[in-house]
Motif scaffolding. Sequence first.
Motif, PDB file in Angstrom:
ATOM      1  N   PHE A  79      40.776  21.610 -71.538  1.00  0.00           N
ATOM      2  CA  PHE A  79      40.384  20.241 -71.186  1.00  0.00           C
ATOM      3  C   PHE A  79      39.939  20.093 -69.733  1.00  0.00           C
ATOM      4  N   THR A 139      35.602  27.130 -73.114  1.00  0.00           N
ATOM      5  CA  THR A 139      36.406  25.939 -73.405  1.00  0.00           C
ATOM      6  C   THR A 139      36.745  25.852 -74.893  1.00  0.00           C
ATOM      7  N   ARG A 180      40.937  17.351 -76.548  1.00  0.00           N
ATOM      8  CA  ARG A 180      39.488  17.204 -76.726  1.00  0.00           C
ATOM      9  C   ARG A 180      39.001  15.874 -76.154  1.00  0.00           C
ATOM     10  N   ARG A 200      39.171  15.940 -72.283  1.00  0.00           N
ATOM     11  CA  ARG A 200      38.046  16.704 -71.747  1.00  0.00           C
ATOM     12  C   ARG A 200      36.889  15.781 -71.381  1.00  0.00           C
TER      13      ARG A 200
END
Length: 482
Positions: A298, A392, A409, A412
Amino acid sequence: MGAVSQSAEINEAYLRAQFQRCSDFVLRSFTLKDQTRLILVYLDGMIRSESVEDNFLKPLLFDGLPQGIDRILSLVEMFRREWLPLTSIKTEDSLDGLVACVLQGGLGILVDGEASALVAQVQGYEKRGIEEPQKESTLRGSKEGFVEHLRTNTSLIRRRIVHPQLKMESYTVGKYTQTEVVLSYMQGMADEQVLSVVRDKLDKIDTDGIIDSAYIEEWLENNSFSIFPQVQNTERPDVVVASLLEGKVALIANGTPSVLILPITLWSGLQSADDYFERFVFVLLIRTIRYIMTFISFALPAIYVALSTFHPEMIPSYLMISIATARESSPFPTVVEVFLMMFIFDGLQEAGVHLPNQLGPVVSIIGALVIGQAAVEAGIISTPIIIVISLTGVATYTIPRYSATLPFRLIRYLLLFVTGMLGFVGFAFGIIFLLIHLVMLESFGTPYLSPVAPFDGKRIKDILIRYPFAPKSGRNKKGMGR
């Protein structure tokens, strides 16, 4: 309507009205010895027809009334004693209760002149066999997973905890689905305050139906607007057993293979069942890698944007020259490039999940390769962006539980947004607000960052490392998933 009537005609009319336009409803009426009328009601496909034939119809039609029995005042009592010895039976005095039993797969037996009905538990609908959970597979552990049948799931737990202190309380939730939910815990180990809160929340659930345990999860959470789950879900019986032995509580809902565990902490989603099936020395390395990769999953895109856009002096000169050269033909700012690639990557991931099993991996892999390569050759996206987003994505897949990846997610994107405006200052503010939220968050009275914050020296041993199971190590021998 209330109680069962002594008139078979009244009972039959009520049942037919309740099951009007139900093609699977079966009502069989016949007369015993040309004197007493009997009515059998059930739903086709919900009972074991061979059990009904062997234990009821054949003895009734061919053997006749049993001889030499004690004085019995009602035929219902006679059926209970003589003709249904191999099934679980009960007496029902309410027509509404009889309807509910039939809907759950019971066989209803009504006798003319009797003000009560008999219900035989002869459920026989099809159910899926026990298989290994696809999303929680292990290299060494058990290959059994929960299924959609409630009693199969409870038996998987009972087989592992052979002790009467394992309690299972039943609740019925959902106005129309009437879903049975079992609250499981170890008496003497589970926190009574947590049990009280869970019981109260289950009693207050007011909804038309429970299709999956996720419906119950949202009713249980204290903070529904938090992106972090406060209830863990799993399809592995060994994880549930280990959690019960640690004093946690499990909720098993009929019709779903996902069992809920509570309370949980942040670390619960970052621990794998394999951590407890391998030697503790290797688990230290594995968990260290996993925690580092979780941070990368993240934070890396935001860090890359901050370094390359706002603070290039922090990057070695030769590396910055390579990055600048690669970005020379790109028409978009770095933050826009990163956002586009993250968006495309998540889109391909969702496509792979929802496509058929044969097509999902192919579309995900080929789509990522083709789109990434074409974007670089066209000069739309620079090569370092592809590397950052790929790393990532790989880091995200190191998190053992899928539900635990979803908050990271979303974080991020939030970190990328604030970092794209303020650089490392925005990144620092984002991390600070994230930590504040985690410190304030609780799961049924348990701090979400426990045992790190507040600090608990005894329980922190199972966060980064796993102490050996031997008693001489001083570790509490309870199992996995703390």
